[in-house]
Write an enzyme that holds these catalytic residues in place. Structure first.
Site, PDB file in Angstrom:
ATOM      1  N   VAL A   1      34.883  33.888  36.593  1.00 20.61           N
ATOM      2  CA  VAL A   1      36.201  34.117  35.992  1.00 20.61           C
ATOM      3  C   VAL A   1      37.320  33.515  36.843  1.00 20.61           C
ATOM      4  O   VAL A   1      37.290  33.585  38.064  1.00 20.61           O
ATOM      5  CB  VAL A   1      36.490  35.620  35.779  1.00 20.61           C
ATOM      6  CG1 VAL A   1      35.609  36.189  34.697  1.00 20.61           C
ATOM      7  CG2 VAL A   1      36.317  36.409  37.069  1.00 20.61           C
ATOM      8  N   ASP A   2      38.272  32.925  36.156  1.00 17.80           N
ATOM      9  CA  ASP A   2      39.517  32.506  36.794  1.00 17.80           C
ATOM     10  C   ASP A   2      40.349  33.761  37.068  1.00 17.80           C
ATOM     11  O   ASP A   2      40.115  34.802  36.452  1.00 17.80           O
ATOM     12  CB  ASP A   2      40.256  31.542  35.862  1.00 17.80           C
ATOM     13  CG  ASP A   2      41.591  31.106  36.427  1.00 17.80           C
ATOM     14  OD1 ASP A   2      41.642  30.797  37.627  1.00 17.80           O
ATOM     15  OD2 ASP A   2      42.573  31.094  35.674  1.00 17.80           O
TER      16      ASP A   2
END
Length: 391
Positions: A85-86
């Protein structure tokens, strides 16, 4: 399956005709029973089994804010065991605010903010937007900038009144060679508190520091817990510094993190984990996430992000809510289970009906009715997906 199935049914039908005709000298019975075999074995239900479940599942996802681009995504989501995930806009709200301003040497706090905002006015990054908003809120006049350059993963720079002004992270500071020493203890203290610290450079001299904080979404902690319950490892990939990244990862209870990531680093991390046997989903919202989203087994874009990210992804979460990833995994499991149930219904009717028809115990009219009922049972079973809760 249908290709082999049709050939087998035709052979069974011919065998039925020949056995009744040659073996019992009842060609009329043979013709009727052979036709009954063909009718009851008509693979309508088999053809409906998969696409109907996919269609209902896709509609269910859309009502829940999960837009699924293709059938492959809904099939593979159940296999995901690693989620990359960013941070900004994915784990966090994506609307950062300036929390700290500090001038260095002869530069005042307002000087630092004005310089940074004048350059960031040309940038589309959320952190840049926060700085520009803070300057406008204070009524600071912005200078005209020229020769604007965005340095991916580091920051931006431009020329203001003959001076080269840059705004960015520690990587940019090292790249441009900031000449003035900076207060490392002060910067680390801000980072430990979850702030992203940006350096403002004027002709390579450090003019000051800007701390920007992006609050974590209210739903993120619950989403992390749900995903962990479903045996999914969560790894954060961020362009932020290691100290801030560690603070966010610790707060959320993430399994791992990787800081100071360039777009190519995110892409490489996806490939590395895939080569080690992990089934990887990537969630992000920015242009810099697009290569990783395209490479992942399942790319997931936040609906609040950029068009490029959504175009590269297989699934788009309309609300940008990480809980929807857990719901998408549940939906994938339900849809694939439903497909298998449909296939069972389709083959069960044929397995029972074909021998009965071949033995002459089923009139072609009733064979047609039974064939229609098999399709109805598949449709009815697929529609059950609509009523199932994903949470």
């Amino acid at each position: 399956m249908a290709a082999y199935f049709v050939q087998v049914v035709i052979l069974v039908s011919l065998a039925t005709l020949l056995i009744w005709g040659i073996g019992f000298s009842k060609w009329d019975h043979g013709i009727v029973n052979a036709i009954a075999v063909l009718i009851i074995a008509c693979p309508c239900a088999l053809g409906l089994a998969t696409p109907v479940s996919i269609m209902v599942g896709t509609g269910k996802g859309a009502k829940s804010g999960i837009l699924i681009k293709n059938a492959k995504a809904i099939e593979q989501m159940r296999r995901v065991d690693t989620l990359l995930v960013d941070k900004t806009g994915t784990l966090t709200v994506g609307k950062p605010k300036v929390t700290v301003l500090r001038g260095n040497g002869s530069y005042s706090d307002d000087d630092v903010l004005r310089l940074a905002a004048s350059v960031d006015a040309f940038s589309e990054h959320p952190l840049a937007a926060a700085i520009v908003t803070a300057a406008k809120d204070k009524g600071l006049p912005l200078s005209d900038a020229s020769d604007f350059v965005s340095i991916t993963g580091m920051g931006v720079k431009a020329r203001l009144n003959g001076h080269e002004v840059a705004v960015g992270n520690a990587k940019l500071l090292r790249e441009l060679g900031g000449k003035a020493p900076y207060d490392e203890e002060y910067v680390r203290k801000l980072q430990d508190a979850g702030n992203t610290v940006m350096f403002v450079l004027d002709d390579c001299h450090i003019a000051g520091y800007i701390g920007v904080a992006d609050p974590i979404k209210d739903t993120t902690k619950d989403a992390v817990r749900l995903l962990h319950e479903r045996k999914v490892r969560i790894v954060m990939l961020t362009g932020d510094n290691p100290v801030t990244a560690k603070a966010v990862a610790k707060t959320l209870g993430l399994d791992d993190f990787k800081a100071e990531c360039m777009p190519e680093d995110k892409y490489s991390e996806v490939k590395r984990r895939q080569s080690s046997g992990a089934f990887v989903a990537m969630a992000g919202d920015g242009i810099n996430d697009a290569p990783a989203l395209a490479q992942a087994d399942v790319g997931i874009a936040m609906g609040t992000g950029t068009d490029v990210a959504m175009e590269s992804a297989d699934i788009t979460l309309v609300k940008g809510d990480l809980n929807s990833i857990a719901h998408a995994k549940v939906l994938s499991v339900l849809v694939m289970r439903n497909i298998k149930e449909n296939l069972f219904f389709a083959f069960a009717y044929n397995a029972i009906g074909i021998p009965i028809a071949a033995l002459g115990l089923l009139n072609p009219i009733f064979a047609g009715l039974a064939m229609a009922l098999s399709s109805v049972s598949v449709l009815g079973n697929a529609l059950r997906v609509k009523s199932i809760k994903l949470s």
